[in-house]
Design a protein around this motif. Structure first.
Motif, PDB file in Angstrom:
ATOM      1  N   GLU A  64     -33.261  53.909 122.021  1.00 41.27           N
ATOM      2  CA  GLU A  64     -32.076  53.267 121.463  1.00 41.27           C
ATOM      3  C   GLU A  64     -32.243  51.759 121.378  1.00 41.27           C
ATOM      4  OE1 GLU A  64     -28.932  54.543 124.071  1.00 41.27           O
ATOM      5  OE2 GLU A  64     -28.430  56.194 122.738  1.00 41.27           O
ATOM      6  N   ARG A 123     -33.878  44.388 120.244  1.00 37.50           N
ATOM      7  CA  ARG A 123     -33.833  45.269 119.080  1.00 37.50           C
ATOM      8  C   ARG A 123     -33.075  46.526 119.469  1.00 37.50           C
ATOM      9  NH1 ARG A 123     -37.999  44.338 114.573  1.00 37.50           N
ATOM     10  NH2 ARG A 123     -37.073  46.244 113.820  1.00 37.50           N
ATOM     11  N   ASP A 125     -32.948  49.127 117.205  1.00 32.77           N
ATOM     12  CA  ASP A 125     -33.427  50.187 116.317  1.00 32.77           C
ATOM     13  C   ASP A 125     -34.621  50.947 116.882  1.00 32.77           C
ATOM     14  OD1 ASP A 125     -35.462  48.339 116.074  1.00 32.77           O
ATOM     15  OD2 ASP A 125     -35.243  48.067 113.917  1.00 32.77           O
ATOM     16  N   ASP A 127     -37.677  50.000 117.267  1.00 32.40           N
ATOM     17  CA  ASP A 127     -38.974  49.691 116.653  1.00 32.40           C
ATOM     18  C   ASP A 127     -39.723  48.658 117.499  1.00 32.40           C
ATOM     19  OD1 ASP A 127     -41.179  49.318 115.064  1.00 32.40           O
ATOM     20  OD2 ASP A 127     -40.035  49.059 113.214  1.00 32.40           O
TER      21      ASP A 127
END
Length: 192
Positions: A64, A123, A125, A127
């Motif tokens: 997450e 982050r 996302d 990534d």
């Protein structure tokens, strides 16, 4: 069984999570099938027999949130020197012997080694690969500077990963690992 939709990273690699029920117990394994996934087809159990009674496939999930920090430590580390070399101001730094704080009983907590840390923007996302690349791109590209720092101090990219399930997956591309290697940086993980 029909092959499910796979998830694709922005780098084009496809990943599929295979969950197998073995003798009534769920067993999880993550398989990178980047070069082997057919566009259409079926999944065949490579270990047929009575012990495997169900094979189901689902797309892999990613963490997450990811948090990344660049850290240097060493007994002779002078944070001012590291900041000058990297042209960055750390969010946390200390010299060996610095008093970090004094507790309620008047006892000082003293730094046992020198330390320098700067974090990348968070982050949400998942990534991690892109986060590390974007973070390192903000620093000098002079590999001699990086190697000198890595030879003098313990140098590390430290990653905290907040996962949704026990089966989340993180893949670092070879180009990202090469960036770390060229700079003499090790990589550490905390998974929550």
């Amino acid at each position: 069984m029909q092959l499910p939709q796979t998830s694709r990273s922005k780098h084009g690699a496809a990943f599929l999570s295979v969950k197998r029920t073995v003798c009534g117990q769920n067993c999880h394994s993550l398989e990178s099938l980047a070069s082997f996934i057919p566009k259409k087809g079926t999944i065949h159990d490579p270990f047929p027999g009575p012990q495997f009674n169900k094979v189901e496939a689902t797309a892999v999930s990613v963490p997450e949130a990811t948090f990344v920090s660049l850290k240097f430590s060493g007994d002779d580390l002078d944070p001012g020197v590291v900041s000058k070399i990297l042209k960055k101001v750390p969010e946390r730094c200390e010299r060996i012997g610095d008093v970090l704080f004094t507790n309620s009983k008047g006892v000082d907590r003293v730094a046992k080694t020198g330390f320098w840390q700067l974090s990348a923007p968070d982050r949400l996302d998942g990534d991690l690969d892109a986060q590390i690349v974007a973070f390192l791109d903000q620093f000098t590209i002079d590999m001699v500077v990086w190697r000198e720092l890595a030879e003098r101090f313990q140098a590390c990219i430290f990653c905290s990963l907040f996962v949704k399930t026990v089966n989340d997956e993180i893949i670092l591309q070879a180009s990202t690992l090469q960036m770390l290697s060229e700079r003499g940086l090790s990589i550490g993980f905390d998974v929550y």
